[in-house]
Design a protein around this motif. Structure first.
Motif, PDB file in Angstrom:
ATOM      1  N   VAL A  47      76.575  16.741 -66.810  1.00  0.00           N
ATOM      2  CA  VAL A  47      77.426  16.712 -65.617  1.00  0.00           C
ATOM      3  C   VAL A  47      77.130  15.399 -64.913  1.00  0.00           C
ATOM      4  O   VAL A  47      75.967  15.025 -64.754  1.00  0.00           O
ATOM      5  CB  VAL A  47      77.112  17.900 -64.680  1.00  0.00           C
ATOM      6  CG1 VAL A  47      77.898  17.790 -63.382  1.00  0.00           C
ATOM      7  CG2 VAL A  47      77.420  19.212 -65.375  1.00  0.00           C
ATOM      8  N   PRO A  52      81.795  16.607 -59.645  1.00  0.00           N
ATOM      9  CA  PRO A  52      82.067  17.158 -58.306  1.00  0.00           C
ATOM     10  C   PRO A  52      83.315  16.553 -57.672  1.00  0.00           C
ATOM     11  O   PRO A  52      84.011  17.209 -56.900  1.00  0.00           O
ATOM     12  CB  PRO A  52      80.820  16.782 -57.507  1.00  0.00           C
ATOM     13  CG  PRO A  52      79.755  16.613 -58.515  1.00  0.00           C
ATOM     14  CD  PRO A  52      80.426  16.074 -59.742  1.00  0.00           C
ATOM     15  N   SER A  65      78.462  19.937 -53.169  1.00  0.00           N
ATOM     16  CA  SER A  65      78.735  19.263 -54.438  1.00  0.00           C
ATOM     17  C   SER A  65      78.448  20.158 -55.641  1.00  0.00           C
ATOM     18  O   SER A  65      79.114  20.071 -56.666  1.00  0.00           O
ATOM     19  CB  SER A  65      77.918  17.973 -54.531  1.00  0.00           C
ATOM     20  OG  SER A  65      76.555  18.229 -54.252  1.00  0.00           O
ATOM     21  N   GLY A  66      77.452  21.047 -55.507  1.00  0.00           N
ATOM     22  CA  GLY A  66      77.106  21.951 -56.613  1.00  0.00           C
ATOM     23  C   GLY A  66      78.240  22.915 -56.913  1.00  0.00           C
ATOM     24  O   GLY A  66      78.486  23.273 -58.069  1.00  0.00           O
ATOM     25  N   VAL A  67      78.957  23.335 -55.869  1.00  0.00           N
ATOM     26  CA  VAL A  67      80.107  24.230 -56.062  1.00  0.00           C
ATOM     27  C   VAL A  67      81.223  23.456 -56.768  1.00  0.00           C
ATOM     28  O   VAL A  67      81.802  23.921 -57.757  1.00  0.00           O
ATOM     29  CB  VAL A  67      80.618  24.777 -54.701  1.00  0.00           C
ATOM     30  CG1 VAL A  67      81.898  25.585 -54.893  1.00  0.00           C
ATOM     31  CG2 VAL A  67      79.547  25.608 -54.017  1.00  0.00           C
ATOM     32  N   ARG A  68      81.477  22.251 -56.306  1.00  0.00           N
ATOM     33  CA  ARG A  68      82.570  21.459 -56.889  1.00  0.00           C
ATOM     34  C   ARG A  68      82.260  21.040 -58.330  1.00  0.00           C
ATOM     35  O   ARG A  68      83.156  21.020 -59.182  1.00  0.00           O
ATOM     36  CB  ARG A  68      82.865  20.243 -56.002  1.00  0.00           C
ATOM     37  CG  ARG A  68      83.556  20.648 -54.711  1.00  0.00           C
ATOM     38  CD  ARG A  68      83.920  19.468 -53.844  1.00  0.00           C
ATOM     39  NE  ARG A  68      82.787  18.950 -53.097  1.00  0.00           N
ATOM     40  CZ  ARG A  68      82.252  17.752 -53.279  1.00  0.00           C
ATOM     41  NH1 ARG A  68      82.747  16.925 -54.184  1.00  0.00           N
ATOM     42  NH2 ARG A  68      81.222  17.362 -52.556  1.00  0.00           N
ATOM     43  N   GLY A  69      80.992  20.747 -58.589  1.00  0.00           N
ATOM     44  CA  GLY A  69      80.590  20.396 -59.954  1.00  0.00           C
ATOM     45  C   GLY A  69      80.788  21.577 -60.898  1.00  0.00           C
ATOM     46  O   GLY A  69      81.256  21.418 -62.032  1.00  0.00           O
ATOM     47  N   ARG A  70      80.442  22.755 -60.411  1.00  0.00           N
ATOM     48  CA  ARG A  70      80.640  23.959 -61.232  1.00  0.00           C
ATOM     49  C   ARG A  70      82.131  24.225 -61.437  1.00  0.00           C
ATOM     50  O   ARG A  70      82.569  24.620 -62.519  1.00  0.00           O
ATOM     51  CB  ARG A  70      79.982  25.162 -60.564  1.00  0.00           C
ATOM     52  CG  ARG A  70      78.465  25.167 -60.634  1.00  0.00           C
ATOM     53  CD  ARG A  70      77.908  26.348 -59.854  1.00  0.00           C
ATOM     54  NE  ARG A  70      76.494  26.536 -60.056  1.00  0.00           N
ATOM     55  CZ  ARG A  70      75.548  26.108 -59.230  1.00  0.00           C
ATOM     56  NH1 ARG A  70      75.870  25.450 -58.145  1.00  0.00           N
ATOM     57  NH2 ARG A  70      74.274  26.343 -59.479  1.00  0.00           N
TER      58      ARG A  70
ATOM     59  N   GLY B  16      71.729  23.502 -57.730  1.00  0.00           N
ATOM     60  CA  GLY B  16      72.935  22.664 -57.708  1.00  0.00           C
ATOM     61  C   GLY B  16      72.747  21.211 -58.108  1.00  0.00           C
ATOM     62  O   GLY B  16      73.726  20.482 -58.224  1.00  0.00           O
ATOM     63  N   GLU B  18      71.786  19.819 -60.930  1.00  0.00           N
ATOM     64  CA  GLU B  18      72.373  19.541 -62.246  1.00  0.00           C
ATOM     65  C   GLU B  18      73.906  19.499 -62.151  1.00  0.00           C
ATOM     66  O   GLU B  18      74.561  18.598 -62.685  1.00  0.00           O
ATOM     67  CB  GLU B  18      71.945  20.646 -63.211  1.00  0.00           C
ATOM     68  CG  GLU B  18      72.262  20.374 -64.642  1.00  0.00           C
ATOM     69  CD  GLU B  18      71.085  19.785 -65.386  1.00  0.00           C
ATOM     70  OE1 GLU B  18      71.238  18.657 -65.839  1.00  0.00           O
ATOM     71  OE2 GLU B  18      70.043  20.439 -65.524  1.00  0.00           O
ATOM     72  N   TYR B  19      74.468  20.475 -61.426  1.00  0.00           N
ATOM     73  CA  TYR B  19      75.924  20.580 -61.335  1.00  0.00           C
ATOM     74  C   TYR B  19      76.527  19.524 -60.404  1.00  0.00           C
ATOM     75  O   TYR B  19      77.734  19.315 -60.398  1.00  0.00           O
ATOM     76  CB  TYR B  19      76.326  21.991 -60.884  1.00  0.00           C
ATOM     77  CG  TYR B  19      76.029  23.015 -61.945  1.00  0.00           C
ATOM     78  CD1 TYR B  19      76.899  23.196 -63.023  1.00  0.00           C
ATOM     79  CD2 TYR B  19      74.870  23.780 -61.907  1.00  0.00           C
ATOM     80  CE1 TYR B  19      76.622  24.115 -64.012  1.00  0.00           C
ATOM     81  CE2 TYR B  19      74.583  24.703 -62.891  1.00  0.00           C
ATOM     82  CZ  TYR B  19      75.463  24.867 -63.945  1.00  0.00           C
ATOM     83  OH  TYR B  19      75.189  25.776 -64.935  1.00  0.00           O
ATOM     84  N   SER B  20      75.673  18.909 -59.583  1.00  0.00           N
ATOM     85  CA  SER B  20      76.164  17.818 -58.737  1.00  0.00           C
ATOM     86  C   SER B  20      76.111  16.493 -59.492  1.00  0.00           C
ATOM     87  O   SER B  20      76.535  15.458 -58.980  1.00  0.00           O
ATOM     88  CB  SER B  20      75.325  17.712 -57.458  1.00  0.00           C
ATOM     89  OG  SER B  20      75.471  18.880 -56.703  1.00  0.00           O
ATOM     90  N   GLY B  21      75.531  16.525 -60.676  1.00  0.00           N
ATOM     91  CA  GLY B  21      75.458  15.323 -61.504  1.00  0.00           C
ATOM     92  C   GLY B  21      74.369  14.362 -61.075  1.00  0.00           C
ATOM     93  O   GLY B  21      74.359  13.202 -61.483  1.00  0.00           O
ATOM     94  N   CYS B  88      72.118  21.782 -52.290  1.00  0.00           N
ATOM     95  CA  CYS B  88      73.339  21.060 -51.909  1.00  0.00           C
ATOM     96  C   CYS B  88      73.448  20.907 -50.391  1.00  0.00           C
ATOM     97  O   CYS B  88      73.176  21.853 -49.648  1.00  0.00           O
ATOM     98  CB  CYS B  88      74.579  21.818 -52.369  1.00  0.00           C
ATOM     99  SG  CYS B  88      74.791  21.904 -54.138  1.00  0.00           S
ATOM    100  N   PHE B 118      71.222  17.212 -50.974  1.00  0.00           N
ATOM    101  CA  PHE B 118      71.916  16.113 -51.666  1.00  0.00           C
ATOM    102  C   PHE B 118      73.424  16.316 -51.721  1.00  0.00           C
ATOM    103  O   PHE B 118      73.925  17.419 -51.506  1.00  0.00           O
ATOM    104  CB  PHE B 118      71.372  15.975 -53.098  1.00  0.00           C
ATOM    105  CG  PHE B 118      71.408  17.276 -53.854  1.00  0.00           C
ATOM    106  CD1 PHE B 118      72.590  17.775 -54.362  1.00  0.00           C
ATOM    107  CD2 PHE B 118      70.251  18.012 -54.035  1.00  0.00           C
ATOM    108  CE1 PHE B 118      72.625  18.974 -55.044  1.00  0.00           C
ATOM    109  CE2 PHE B 118      70.277  19.232 -54.713  1.00  0.00           C
ATOM    110  CZ  PHE B 118      71.465  19.705 -55.206  1.00  0.00           C
ATOM    111  N   THR B 119      74.109  15.219 -52.018  1.00  0.00           N
ATOM    112  CA  THR B 119      75.531  15.279 -52.387  1.00  0.00           C
ATOM    113  C   THR B 119      75.624  14.597 -53.752  1.00  0.00           C
ATOM    114  O   THR B 119      74.605  14.121 -54.272  1.00  0.00           O
ATOM    115  CB  THR B 119      76.428  14.510 -51.394  1.00  0.00           C
ATOM    116  OG1 THR B 119      76.170  13.107 -51.571  1.00  0.00           O
ATOM    117  CG2 THR B 119      76.153  14.907 -49.958  1.00  0.00           C
ATOM    118  N   GLU B 120      76.831  14.484 -54.287  1.00  0.00           N
ATOM    119  CA  GLU B 120      76.970  13.800 -55.577  1.00  0.00           C
ATOM    120  C   GLU B 120      76.700  12.304 -55.447  1.00  0.00           C
ATOM    121  O   GLU B 120      76.606  11.598 -56.436  1.00  0.00           O
ATOM    122  CB  GLU B 120      78.354  14.058 -56.191  1.00  0.00           C
ATOM    123  CG  GLU B 120      79.534  13.445 -55.466  1.00  0.00           C
ATOM    124  CD  GLU B 120      80.136  14.393 -54.433  1.00  0.00           C
ATOM    125  OE1 GLU B 120      79.379  15.157 -53.806  1.00  0.00           O
ATOM    126  OE2 GLU B 120      81.376  14.365 -54.268  1.00  0.00           O
TER     127      GLU B 120
END
Lengths: 150, 414
Positions: A47, A52, A65-70, B16, B18-21, B88, B118-120
């Motif tokens: 990812v 995100p 951002s974690g929600v949007r990335g998912r 979050g 990992e999913y935020s990159g 996040c 954090f943010t992306e």
């Protein structure tokens, strides 16, 4: 048919959908594709900060951002879904989605798609488990089988 | 830091990332400070029971995992030197868990903890100073335990706005230098020379030199410093040293030209800390601009603020642009410069209170340091918000330089 499953990483649900001749839409496929795609992105999920941003399709910038990335990962699954099986409050070992806010949004979007949707509680004992499997199998049988590509 | 040192083991408790990159950014920052991230193993059953055990019910399974991992650290099931907690930005549930997990580890262990939202857009560069402070606290406890300066040493603090230098001898400041930061190296040379001149010493008399602040590496290489250290550990040390509060708990607040630090200290060693740098409206720059608009020197703004009352001014923004505009509108509406100065101080203090002090446990004594601590209206505004006494130690503006001089004396015997 392409059947969205929730929890989206549930191997049991994925297996059940396949047994009844449908194609499960599971998170394992999306993550697998990300991991196998060659590139300089981030292991293990690959990812990137671009995901995100893509997730802005589903949620505004003030959403974490974690929600949007998912949501970026969910996008191909939601787009393709023709039916869905949603299990409410499952135990962790059945399948697990890490972020509650993402889960709420995914379930809301599924309802909005107006597709055949089976929503059922996770069983608490063996009797309930039998009924659980029966209900899913009846639902899957009622769906038009996925067309075999020639 | 040398590459032969054993890597510091930092436990990552996150939701979050990992999913935020941004996981590669975290990994990159960790690698730069010779540390390794570890992810404490937990059983599924431990995740299922953790809410009952900690008494905090949450909906997100990743947050339950965070809590279970924290427990495995507290119970000693996994050995780590430091903990990095991150979730996040803007997630309310995660903010509550982040805060409680941090408190849980802090109350039950002596392991240093840092939390971050954090943010992306979070980058390794943003995280580097924080990781450096975290690993220093874990790695150099004996150095940080130093309570007295010995020999002749100097410290240079290269800040975003000003460069400060002190020369110390046998636990006393004997020379000081303070210049605006224009060109990093030249400003450092000037401040250093001024301090040596005042102290009546030459470079060859200086037995050890420490550098801190944004330009620490550049200046450190240039002047062959013995210690190049980020400002969180150095400032904590300098603050408790100058305030003579080296034993027991303390909270150090530093509102800088570009970022703010809130550090929870125990026996002179940072335990929890936050470093904010998102909004210029919460920095010394905001006060500088207010002073300019009021037509007074920044050194006079504090005295002006003391005479005013922030409640007479309606501010509708914290922003450095719109907040200043708000102050201008109030002046136009007939507010006094005193009230406007007080409102500016209150605005900065309120942001510090809202955005950073919620991330550390504020324990007395509260020590305010840095040049902004000398703007009297600011510590007063912080006192009003926290409802406790704030200490501004002598030479508060030289805190980083004093901390660097003090710590670098640990290198003399080498």
């Amino acid at each position: 048919m392409k059947v969205f499953i929730y929890p989206t990483n549930s191997l049991i649900l994925s297996d059940l959908v396949e047994r009844f001749g449908h194609k499960p839409l599971a998170m394992m496929q999306v993550i697998g594709k990300k991991v196998r795609t060659q590139g300089l992105d981030s292991p293990p999920l690959n990812v990137t900060p671009e995901d995100p941003k893509f997730g802005l399709k589903y949620a505004a910038v003030e959403v974490p951002s974690g929600v949007r990335g998912r949501m970026a990962l969910f996008d191909p699954l939601l787009t393709q879904a023709e039916a869905a099986v949603v299990v409410v409050d499952p135990v962790l070992s059945f399948g697990c989605q890490g972020c509650a806010r993402t889960n709420e949004l995914v379930n809301f979007l599924l309802r909005g798609k107006k597709i055949p949707l089976l929503r059922l509680d996770y069983p608490k004992d063996e009797e309930e488990a039998k009924l659980f499997v029966y209900k899913i199998s009846e639902f899957l049988k009622s769906l038009k089988p996925e067309e075999v590509k020639k | 830091m040398t590459v032969t040192e054993t890597p510091v083991r930092i436990a990552e408790l996150s939701c979050g990332a990992e999913y935020s990159g941004i996981q590669p950014e975290i990994d990159s920052a960790v690698k730069q400070v010779n540390a390794v991230m570890v992810y404490p193993e937990v059983e599924t059953s431990e995740i299922e029971t953790i809410e009952e055990e900690l008494g905090l019910k949450v909906a997100s399974p990743d947050l339950k995992l965070m809590m279970a991992r924290a427990k495995s650290i507290v119970t000693g099931k996994v050995h780590v030197d430091a903990v990095f907690i991150s979730t996040c930005f803007r997630c309310a549930e995660a903010a509550i868990v982040r805060s409680e997990v941090r408190r849980y580890i802090n109350e039950n262990t002596r392991i240093p903890v840092i939390s971050y939202s954090f943010t992306e857009r979070t980058t390794a560069a943003t995280l580097l100073t924080r990781m450096e402070a975290l690993t220093t606290t874990a790695r150099r406890k004996s150095l940080l335990a130093r309570e007295k300066q010995t020999g002749i040493t100097a410290g240079i603090d290269s800040g975003s706005t000003t460069t400060k230098c002190v020369v110390m001898k046998d636990n006393k400041i004997i020379g000081k230098g303070w210049v605006p930061t224009i060109k990093v190296l030249e400003s450092a040379d000037e401040a250093f020379n001024n301090a040596m001149k005042e102290a009546g010493v030459t470079r060859s008399d200086i037995q050890a030199l420490g550098t801190t602040g944004y330009g620490r590496f550049l200046i450190g290489e240039h002047l062959k410093a013995d210690l190049m250290q980020e400002e969180i550990t150095v400032n904590s040390k300098g603050a408790v040293y100058l305030a003579e509060k080296q034993k027991g708990p303390a909270t150090v607040l530093d509102i800088g030209g570009m970022d703010n630090k809130a550090i929870s200290v125990l026996d002179g060693i940072p335990g929890m800390f936050t470093m904010g740098g998102i909004c210029a409206g919460a920095s010394g720059r905001f006060l500088e601009m207010t002073a300019k608009r009021l037509g007074v020197e920044i050194t006079k703004l504090g005295a002006l603020a003391i005479e005013g009352d922030a409640k007479n001014v309606k501010m509708n923004s914290y922003c450095i642009v719109f907040g200043i505009q708000s102050l201008v509108n109030n002046l136009a509406a007939g507010c006094t410069p005193q009230d406007v100065a007080a409102a500016a101080c209150h605005s900065v203090a309120e942001q510090l209170f809202e955005q950073q002090l919620q991330e550390v446990d504020v324990k007395e004594p509260v020590i305010m340091v840095g040049g902004t601590a000398l703007i009297e209206g600011l510590p007063k505004a912080v006192e009003e918000l926290l409802k406790l006494k704030v200490i501004v130690p002598p030479n508060a503006q030289y805190i980083g330089a004093v901390g660097a001089a003090l710590l670098s004396s640990g290198f003399i015997s080498k």
